[in-house]
Scaffold this active site. Sequence first.
Site, PDB file in Angstrom:
ATOM      1  N   SER A  20     -23.609   7.473  16.505  1.00 23.52           N
ATOM      2  CA  SER A  20     -22.288   8.048  16.774  1.00 23.52           C
ATOM      3  C   SER A  20     -21.171   7.119  16.288  1.00 23.52           C
ATOM      4  O   SER A  20     -20.150   6.923  16.952  1.00 23.52           O
ATOM      5  CB  SER A  20     -22.116   8.342  18.271  1.00 23.52           C
ATOM      6  OG  SER A  20     -21.028   9.217  18.478  1.00 23.52           O
TER       7      SER A  20
ATOM      8  N   SER B 294     -17.322  12.558  21.171  1.00 25.81           N
ATOM      9  CA  SER B 294     -18.149  12.494  19.956  1.00 25.81           C
ATOM     10  C   SER B 294     -19.010  13.722  19.710  1.00 25.81           C
ATOM     11  O   SER B 294     -19.722  13.782  18.705  1.00 25.81           O
ATOM     12  CB  SER B 294     -19.037  11.251  19.993  1.00 25.81           C
ATOM     13  OG  SER B 294     -18.276  10.101  19.684  1.00 25.81           O
TER      14      SER B 294
ATOM     15  N   LYS C 109     -18.670  15.127  16.281  1.00 24.00           N
ATOM     16  CA  LYS C 109     -19.437  14.722  15.091  1.00 24.00           C
ATOM     17  C   LYS C 109     -20.484  15.757  14.695  1.00 24.00           C
ATOM     18  O   LYS C 109     -20.990  15.721  13.569  1.00 24.00           O
ATOM     19  CB  LYS C 109     -20.081  13.360  15.305  1.00 24.00           C
ATOM     20  CG  LYS C 109     -19.077  12.216  15.424  1.00 24.00           C
ATOM     21  CD  LYS C 109     -19.772  10.868  15.479  1.00 24.00           C
ATOM     22  CE  LYS C 109     -18.768   9.735  15.654  1.00 24.00           C
ATOM     23  NZ  LYS C 109     -18.253   9.628  17.022  1.00 24.00           N
TER      24      LYS C 109
END
Length: 489
Positions: free
Chosen positions: A104, A44, A47
């Site tokens: 997230s 993640s 992101k």
Amino acid sequence: MFVWLMVLVPLSVAAAPYAAMVMDARNGKVLHAQNADTRLHPASLTKMMTLYVVFEAVQNGEITMDTLVTVSRKAASEEPSKLGLRPGQKIKLRYLVRAAAVKSANDAATAMAEAIEGSEAAFARRMNRTAQAMGMTRTTFKNAHGLTESGHLSTARDMTILGRHVIYDYPQYYNLFSRKTADAGVRKVSHTNSRLLNSYKGADGIKTGYTRAAGFNLVASAERGKERVIATVFGGRSTASRNARVEELLDMGFKKAPAWANKREPKIPPYLGKGAGKGGIIVANTSDPAPGTRAKSIRVASAAVTRSLRPMARPGSVVTPNMVAPIVASVGKAIERELQEVAMVSDTAPSPAPAATPPREALVVSAVAPTASVKPVQRPVGVAAAATLTFKDTPTPARKAEVVTRLSTSGGRHWGINVGRYPSEYAAQKILLQTALTETATLDGASRKVVRGKTGFDANFMGLTRDSAELACRRLQARQITCFMVGPG
């Protein structure tokens, strides 16, 4: 005993390779690196780039934070962590941004990608173009959320570079990454790494990541006084051990970083939004070449805009007199009120030598905005402004050097824009009012000022930040309206 360890710690996590980097954020100097260029699963941490591109799209007018995004079936079906969006649901972009930055959420990341580029695949290509422009030479994105996918790889060095850009390129949004909780529209969400934010002095972000293939990843930043350090870890064995290692690296960074250093912020990459690829930019594939083969040379052509970005009229749209009449009436009344206020202030000043009285004409407003703008002229003597708005009994009393028609709400903003020089104060006031009504998105809150010069009256909008002034000029120039920036002082 070995079997029990295998049950408690998945093989993929135990085998996740370790990599780390520490950087002085002020100047980009590397203070520590270990396996920093090894291509690994970012999870993640991806992101950060997803949100960077979203911020870029908002900044350039592609979308707004209040745009309602329709959630697709694909976005709603993403694996956790997720916000729990449903297919067909409509939600504001700002809530998706909060969900992706704080919780997230994978479904939020995909929904944003599809809203901006139409598909996640197209958005991933844009992420790659932006990564290359930043110098992230060993990163390839395949999706917007970071779930494990073949070829979706990055490095500790590249993620540290990205974290630095997030901090400095869009400081107005950086506070999102330090929020311990946030309103995501459908529910309240909590930060994925509140422990580090609570335990480490000066910590204010940035992003966690975890998949079985990646292990426990983290890009963290902390600021103490005038020092800011970024630490990145790939392949942690657990949240606790990863956080402990990051705290050690941050401590190392603050010890090695000088108390004072010249600040050299990263260069903001060029805008590579919709249509940018058509300007001649060719992005190289970041995959490693096969052993024994020679890498291809990629020539980058000019990315200059070769055509107007002004939107085309909708097919079949016809403007009728009945549609225009209410607009004409409301605009005319607003302008008359503004000019009456100016006249009341100006009447108290001594009159200059008599000048030619303009003819008495009725108020006329053209329905075609681009061609109805008052054209600036260089010589005010004997030249009438080509205005589409004229007024009865227009006096020409002496004017002060500067007339402010609205109180400034700049809040310390010292930039402005100029939209032309005109032969009379009234002509300058007219174009300011027309422009303010045309470009409310970027000029809302700016003060309208007319400044008298030797050769005419300058029409200025003041009280803007540099970024908002630059954006306003770009949008006005796209409408064929003269505009240039006015700096502080």
